[in-house]
Design a protein around this motif. Structure first.
Motif, mmCIF file in Angstrom:
data_model
loop_
_atom_site.group_PDB
_atom_site.id
_atom_site.type_symbol
_atom_site.label_atom_id
_atom_site.label_comp_id
_atom_site.label_asym_id
_atom_site.label_seq_id
_atom_site.Cartn_x
_atom_site.Cartn_y
_atom_site.Cartn_z
ATOM 1 N N TRP A 231 0.102 10.987 -2.180
ATOM 2 C CA TRP A 231 0.625 11.247 -1.118
ATOM 3 C C TRP A 231 -0.078 10.318 0.012
ATOM 4 O O TRP A 231 0.252 10.038 1.452
ATOM 5 C CB TRP A 231 1.186 12.981 -0.516
ATOM 6 N N LEU A 232 -1.351 10.431 0.062
ATOM 7 C CA LEU A 232 -2.613 10.518 1.119
ATOM 8 C C LEU A 232 -2.392 9.146 0.719
ATOM 9 O O LEU A 232 -2.773 7.874 1.868
ATOM 10 C CB LEU A 232 -3.592 11.071 1.024
ATOM 11 N N LEU A 233 -2.753 8.030 -0.064
ATOM 12 C CA LEU A 233 -2.390 6.497 -0.337
ATOM 13 C C LEU A 233 -1.434 6.104 0.440
ATOM 14 O O LEU A 233 -1.031 5.116 1.226
ATOM 15 C CB LEU A 233 -2.414 6.030 -2.211
ATOM 16 N N SER B 106 1.023 -0.817 0.206
ATOM 17 C CA SER B 106 -0.099 0.344 0.095
ATOM 18 C C SER B 106 0.891 1.161 0.127
ATOM 19 O O SER B 106 0.410 2.463 -0.891
ATOM 20 C CB SER B 106 -0.791 0.103 1.248
ATOM 21 N N VAL B 107 2.079 1.049 0.570
ATOM 22 C CA VAL B 107 2.345 2.207 0.772
ATOM 23 C C VAL B 107 3.491 3.149 -0.383
ATOM 24 O O VAL B 107 3.327 3.665 -0.505
ATOM 25 C CB VAL B 107 3.624 2.036 1.763
ATOM 26 N N TYR C 231 -13.065 1.533 1.910
ATOM 27 C CA TYR C 231 -11.282 1.426 0.868
ATOM 28 C C TYR C 231 -11.692 0.889 -0.776
ATOM 29 O O TYR C 231 -10.690 0.649 -1.051
ATOM 30 C CB TYR C 231 -10.563 0.492 1.340
ATOM 31 N N THR C 232 -13.262 0.029 -0.856
ATOM 32 C CA THR C 232 -13.162 -0.170 -2.038
ATOM 33 C C THR C 232 -12.692 1.311 -3.150
ATOM 34 O O THR C 232 -13.209 1.496 -4.014
ATOM 35 C CB THR C 232 -14.229 -1.165 -2.556
ATOM 36 N N TYR C 233 -13.617 2.671 -1.954
ATOM 37 C CA TYR C 233 -13.968 3.479 -2.873
ATOM 38 C C TYR C 233 -12.992 5.026 -2.407
ATOM 39 O O TYR C 233 -13.280 6.031 -1.937
ATOM 40 C CB TYR C 233 -15.156 3.898 -3.262
ATOM 41 N N ILE C 234 -11.281 4.422 -2.187
ATOM 42 C CA ILE C 234 -10.549 5.348 -0.899
ATOM 43 C C ILE C 234 -10.640 6.261 -2.266
ATOM 44 O O ILE C 234 -10.584 7.789 -1.510
ATOM 45 C CB ILE C 234 -9.851 4.459 -0.181
ATOM 46 N N ARG C 235 -9.964 5.739 -3.041
ATOM 47 C CA ARG C 235 -9.913 7.183 -4.550
ATOM 48 C C ARG C 235 -11.306 8.013 -4.714
ATOM 49 O O ARG C 235 -10.310 9.291 -4.636
ATOM 50 C CB ARG C 235 -9.512 6.860 -5.834
ATOM 51 N N PRO C 236 -11.949 7.641 -5.109
ATOM 52 C CA PRO C 236 -13.547 9.358 -5.094
ATOM 53 C C PRO C 236 -13.744 9.422 -3.223
ATOM 54 O O PRO C 236 -13.412 10.390 -3.781
ATOM 55 C CB PRO C 236 -14.563 8.283 -5.746
ATOM 56 N N LEU C 237 -13.352 8.475 -2.174
ATOM 57 C CA LEU C 237 -13.636 9.114 -1.334
ATOM 58 C C LEU C 237 -13.026 10.691 -1.356
ATOM 59 O O LEU C 237 -13.243 11.507 0.021
ATOM 60 C CB LEU C 237 -13.800 8.874 -0.628
ATOM 61 N N ILE C 238 -11.094 10.695 -1.656
ATOM 62 C CA ILE C 238 -10.569 11.295 -1.073
ATOM 63 C C ILE C 238 -10.537 12.514 -2.388
ATOM 64 O O ILE C 238 -10.796 13.424 -1.424
ATOM 65 C CB ILE C 238 -9.487 10.552 -1.432
ATOM 66 N N THR C 239 -10.950 12.827 -2.729
ATOM 67 C CA THR C 239 -11.019 12.926 -4.451
ATOM 68 C C THR C 239 -12.051 14.317 -4.778
ATOM 69 O O THR C 239 -12.397 15.430 -4.318
ATOM 70 C CB THR C 239 -10.102 12.630 -5.802
ATOM 71 N N ASN C 240 -12.691 13.215 -4.821
ATOM 72 C CA ASN C 240 -14.775 13.702 -4.554
ATOM 73 C C ASN C 240 -15.418 13.710 -3.310
ATOM 74 O O ASN C 240 -15.686 15.304 -3.690
ATOM 75 C CB ASN C 240 -15.512 12.703 -5.850
#
Length: 391
Positions: free
Chosen positions: A241-243, A142-143, A221-230
């Motif tokens: 950086w957040l991932l 993940s890192v 976690y399944t939708y972590i990318r849209p949660l962070i951005t959208n």
């Protein structure tokens, strides 16, 4: 010296498997864009991977007990390479789904064999530490792996992210030929004899607990990318950086889990998962405050990954003392039921976002957290194997 090299290799195997399993989360929007498909449907790639992983791992580990473990491991690595390379070349949803299913079918057996070998080569007083590091290999993915895979995907193509894993697989295969032990303990057993372990109430409580925690994890976690951005409003630069930061906290959680395993194991976990449940309840209302929300997600990452060492050592302890014919199955229970939980969590998440706002995913995670906390409290009362190290 050889033990140290073997330990590093076992962690690296987990890292490779983690990259393959989790990278799809980071590249999912790019796959959806290329295939002109919805994120909710593409989320089923995560669900199906986890489901196939859970079904095939006990079958393969049982059948494989008839042959030398190190020979079987090399064969499974070849199949893994073929499946991942197929993913890299996939040009449509069906091809991608089938390639992920092939990879999932062998990934669980690979990590279960590695965990048996790790427990064999490690001195008894270092087993908890090495097991926690093997689990940390997934967090290191993940890192390093997921952010790099995401950068490769956004800069070049998501196909190249999977090509990177194929390159890693070749390296790991060569290192295994050189370093893996050839004489780890082995019990030839039928599938039915292996599964006698599953009649133990403590084991059943443990695996259902793992399902609930991993389901809680993958509701967000399944939708972590849209949660962070959208939802939180971070841009793509911050996303990487957040991932990366989330991966750091997963590693902290794994090492914290190793610390707990040396000091009471499953008896120390109820507090961790009660706190996790409270954090989930706070996540929804605090999502508009993006830095507070990210801090909550970071703490959740620690909680998600704290159980692994304690439950793994508990399963091995029970199997060694009472079900020696089930040792291979015991070594794979964490990964089998984690993936059932991932499958359940990702399915729950994909269904939830179809009917309600993504901001409500935290409340769904809290429901799983409540159930998990009840289960681990019950298990702590049932299991006495680690009482002698509770401080």
């Amino acid at each position: 010296m050889k033990y140290r090299l073997q330990s590093i290799l076992f962690v690296f195997v987990a890292f490779m498997l983690g990259c393959n399993e989790y990278m799809i989360v980071g590249v999912l929007p790019d796959v959806a864009h290329e295939y002109h498909d919805s994120l909710s449907r593409l989320g089923l790639l995560v669900t199906m991977f986890a489901l196939v992983y859970a079904i095939f791992t006990p079958i393969i580990t049982s059948v494989a007990s008839r042959w030398k473990r190190h020979h079987v491991l090399l064969v499974l690595m070849v199949v893994f390479f073929i499946g991942n390379t197929w993913s890299a070349m996939a040009t449509n949803y069906t091809s991608m789904l089938l390639s992920r299913m092939l990879t999932a079918a062998v990934a669980g057996a690979i990590i279960s064999m590695v965990l048996v070998m790790a427990s064999y080569v490690a001195p008894r007083n270092k087993r908890a530490s090495l097991v926690s590091w093997v689990f940390a290999g997934f967090s290191i993915a993940s890192v390093i792996g997921i952010p790099i895979g995401t950068v490769i995907s956004t800069t070049f193509s998501w196909h190249d992210s999977f090509w990177m894993i194929s390159g890693l697989t070749i390296f790991v295969f060569a290192a295994l030929v050189w370093l893996m032990p050839r004489d780890s303990p082995q019990y030839k057993s039928t599938l039915s004899k292996q599964f006698t372990l599953m009649t133990d109430k403590r084991v059943l409580l443990g695996v259902i607990f793992i399902i609930t925690i991993c389901a809680a994890d993958y509701t967000i976690y399944t939708y972590i990318r849209p949660l962070i951005t959208n939802v939180m409003g971070f841009d793509n630069t911050w996303l990487n950086w957040l991932l990366f930061g989330m991966g750091i906290f997963f590693i902290i959680g794994n090492k914290f889990g190793g610390f707990l395993a040396d000091r009471g194991g499953v008896h120390r976990l109820p507090t961790v998962y009660a706190v996790m449940t409270v954090l989930y309840l706070l996540l929804g209302p605090l999502l508009p405050f993006k830095w507070v929300a990210i801090l909550i997600v970071a703490l959740l990452c620690v909680a998600f990954s704290s159980y692994g060492s304690s439950t793994q050592l508990m399963f091995l302890d029970i199997a060694e003392k009472e079900y020696p014919q089930s040792l291979d199955l015991a070594s794979s229970l964490n990964s089998i039921f984690a993936n059932i939980g991932i499958s359940l969590g990702s399915f729950t998440a994909s269904e939830t976002v179809q009917f309600t706002a993504m901001t409500n995913l935290g409340y769904v995670g809290a429901l799983y957290g409540i159930l998990g906390t009840i289960l681990i409290i019950t298990l702590s009362k049932q299991y006495k194997g680690m009482q002698y190290i509770v401080k």
